[in-house]
Design a protein around this motif. Structure first.
Motif, PDB file in Angstrom:
ATOM      1  N   GLU A  43      -1.108  -0.668  -4.443  1.00  0.00           N
ATOM      2  CA  GLU A  43      -0.346   0.143  -5.384  1.00  0.00           C
ATOM      3  C   GLU A  43      -0.660   0.031  -6.979  1.00  0.00           C
ATOM      4  O   GLU A  43      -0.272   0.927  -7.837  1.00  0.00           O
TER       5      GLU A  43
ATOM      6  N   SER B 162      -2.751   6.009  -6.470  1.00  0.00           N
ATOM      7  CA  SER B 162      -1.870   5.732  -5.908  1.00  0.00           C
ATOM      8  C   SER B 162      -0.335   6.195  -6.445  1.00  0.00           C
ATOM      9  O   SER B 162       0.682   6.595  -5.948  1.00  0.00           O
TER      10      SER B 162
ATOM     11  N   TYR C 245       0.732  -1.162  -0.026  1.00  0.00           N
ATOM     12  CA  TYR C 245      -0.001   0.062  -0.032  1.00  0.00           C
ATOM     13  C   TYR C 245       0.860   1.289  -0.058  1.00  0.00           C
ATOM     14  O   TYR C 245       1.899   1.288   0.263  1.00  0.00           O
ATOM     15  N   THR C 246       0.276   2.207  -0.502  1.00  0.00           N
ATOM     16  CA  THR C 246       0.685   3.587  -0.239  1.00  0.00           C
ATOM     17  C   THR C 246       0.045   4.383   0.486  1.00  0.00           C
ATOM     18  O   THR C 246      -1.246   4.498   0.537  1.00  0.00           O
TER      19      THR C 246
END
Lengths: 431, 431
Positions: A268, A273, A241-242
């Motif tokens: 992502e 993102s 994840y971001t």
């Protein structure tokens, strides 16, 4: 000849004056008329200004508001007052108004749009959201056949710059903020950006338009990015994840909407993102059009001036105005009832009882977990990172209040929403 | 009450009829008036139709074109004739026209827009490019303050689906095409898509608007994707590129533009490289706004209907019309003079003399190389993959004509443009 009066000659105001000059012939051809800046309101006549402003400066607002030859007033002072009073007076005097003022529009848009309608003039504010990115007009016009279901976006460039640097350079929040200030991306008092209020104002404007409802900034649930630590960035990355400051509003039922500005973890492959640094992007989901995305520079002198001048051209074109239909009453779901998946980071003693008690508290409050992982931090302490299933925020808060008071728990370090990858994602494989 | 006549009840026509019905109250609130479909032109009265069409069908065009009560004619038949004649007649009869017909607009837009202006009615065609993605109106209005420098995009969903599948599944062009046909993404005669003509029409429309110039499809240099092989996809991937059918137009000097539809290799951080399957995206670069991107479903029943109905609402709103200023004359740079970097794939005998002769031919024609790599294919043959520096296409063609005739060379298998990552990329780090 269209005469324009500009109130405020800061960065954007200067950009507007310059753009009207440099692209004079392009604009005249498209509009079929010349646009001329007649007067410019400033606070300080002695300050050095763009040469195009010469001979036009005044310190008296009424020189613009009471000038019968001025057709369009461009308000670029920012802040609530006296901007609101000036806009009101300009509309009462039957002048079109163009503004980039998200604070005034998000709080007082309804009364000002009603006043514009009574006066038969335009009140346009494309530059108030997303800088130069076309979003207000596309939503009002191009998506007019749709029932808008969801709006989500990265609406604040400062926080997106900070989060990008934290992720890519491994900086702390403080380091990234200082660099943003050095580059002029963040103000010396950065709280409106950092704490999410700037994004909340923009989300209020977009969701009012999208949902045909009156959603003021105080109805948006807001969390800032101050608590995001390098650990969160790191763990999010490990999970794919971001972390972004996401502004998100959606219909959850007839007459009910959720509106949140808060850090969120995006997978992502989520289209938002990949939006880095000071760029903005807005994803709009309509029942007919599906998802569309708008992307570009959300701030800056010339991009914002581009949106302001487009509004000047539009106001000058005359013809039938599109007023707001954002008067519907909706219920805004309280934060405690909004459901989401959540990431939780805890600091606890490194022993099995602590973990057992944490799990007990979660279970008693109905919080299911998708995963939990223990990370070593040393000194007899561990960090526990958990991803919950879909749960109401209030239930999670109740569980975490219990957990916070457990003997073996040192700190509930952070809670971050996990944004689901949309099933019909833009990068996805079906239509 | 706004009365609409619809010409053509295929997929999009049916979507329009359904959308006007399902979102009737939303549309009425936004427009301040009801929209009613009065008549629908079809070829075959006996075919089974959406229930909302009942009692409205006719096979005579004049039942719509000569009906004094019909305010807006929606042309959704496609093809050049009789669509063009019907649009003309509708405009002459002072009816607003909304169309998704990229062929008619790209070829005859000028005469039809002039006619609309003389008649004082609207001719709107948002759905002709990018399906439901708002792009025509944002370019005309929201970016009106800009001098547009460049437009590039993925404008054809069929070819993007094929290229995505070739890359991700390792399919041949033929396999991917057959799957696209099975899913209804490609027609049984797919040549307009595959050969790039569909994208060229859309690029002609966008660049006419963006550059205020008359750019018809025959002035766009076009290459299709038929020659792209799995080897090209593979080698591109090894070099960090994705192959897309890119439609691209840019100003190269005062009164000069380049307009190309051709396969192009995009670096994997290029904002258009992430656009998968049938999605479309358009990147517009203005001198003030910088780069903005528009993204969404470029085709399909309801997304396209969303754009058509938005145009109906806009036409019905009345007020001042925005006509085209796309009448400027520009010189379109011939393909041979367009410079680019190129990827070249050759088949040659596996011996040092062949390579030396190839290099000699390149040198004589001034073609510098960034890299060349030899790939084994067996049977005494090798594949040679080269990336050139910036060179005029004509010079490269001349070199390759010499190379083709060299004794040791079997085939010039492919030539593909390499699109530079824009310095100020959307995913980039500065503004």
């Amino acid at each position: 000849m269209i005469n324009v009066g500009i109130m405020g000659l800061g960065t954007v105001g200067t950009g507007v004056v310059e753009l009207l000059e440099t692209n004079r012939s392009t604009i005249a051809r498209r509009l079929g008329d010349e646009v001329e800046v007649k007067k410019i309101l400033v606070r300080d006549l002695s300050k050095k200004r763009t040469p195009y402003a010469e001979g036009k400066l005044t310190t008296r607002a009424d020189d613009i508001l009471e000038d019968g030859e001025i057709d369009v007033v461009v308000e670029l002072m920012g802040g609530e007052e006296p901007a609101r009073t000036y806009i009101k007076k300009a509309l009462e005097n039957k002048k079109h108004v163009v503004t980039a003022n998200k604070e005034v529009i998000s709080k007082h848009g309804k009364e000002l749009l009603e006043l514009a309608e009574r006066s038969g003039v335009s009140l346009l504010f494309e530059a108030s959201v997303g800088g130069g990115i076309p979003i207000i007009r596309p939503m009002k016009q191009c998506l007019a056949a749709n029932r808008i279901m969801k709006i989500s976006g990265i609406l604040n460039g400062t926080t997106n710059y900070i989060l990008t640097q934290m992720r890519e350079k491994g900086w702390s929040f403080g380091e990234a903020l200082r660099e943003a200030q050095r580059l002029g991306y963040a103000e010396s008092d950065p709280s409106a950006d950092i704490k999410g209020f700037d994004a909340a104002r923009k989300l209020a404007i977009l969701s009012s338009i999208g949902f045909n409802a009156r959603i003021t900034p105080d109805r948006v649930y807001v969390e800032g990015i101050e608590r995001i630590g390098p650990e969160d960035i790191k763990y999010a990355g490990e999970l794919g994840y971001t972390i972004k400051l996401l502004a998100s509003a959606r219909r959850t039922g007839e007459g009910r909407v959720e509106a949140v500005v808060a850090p969120a973890m995006l997978k992502e492959n989520h289209p938002l993102s990949a939006v880095r640094d000071v760029y903005n992007a807005i994803l709009v989901e309509g029942d007919a059009v599906g998802q569309v995305m708008f992307y570009g520079q959300g701030a800056g002198k010339m991009p914002t001036a581009s949106a302001v001048v487009a509004d000047i051209i539009d106001a000058a074109r005359g013809g039938k105005r599109i007023y707001c239909t954002c008067y519907g009453e909706v219920e805004v779901v309280p934060a405690s009832l909004m459901t989401s998946r959540f990431y939780v980071r805890l600091k606890a003693e490194d022993n099995p009882e602590a973990l057992a008690e944490i799990c007990g508290a979660l279970g008693r409050n109905g919080i299911g977990l998708e995963m939990a992982a223990q990370k070593g931090v040393g000194g007899g302490l561990v960090e526990i990172v958990m991803l919950t299933l879909w749960v109401p925020f209030g239930d999670l808060q109740r569980a975490l209040n219990e957990i916070k008071n457990l003997k073996g728990v040192k700190e509930v370090a952070n809670i971050i929403r996990v944004e689901e990858a949309d099933e019909d994602g833009l990068h996805g494989g079906h239509r």
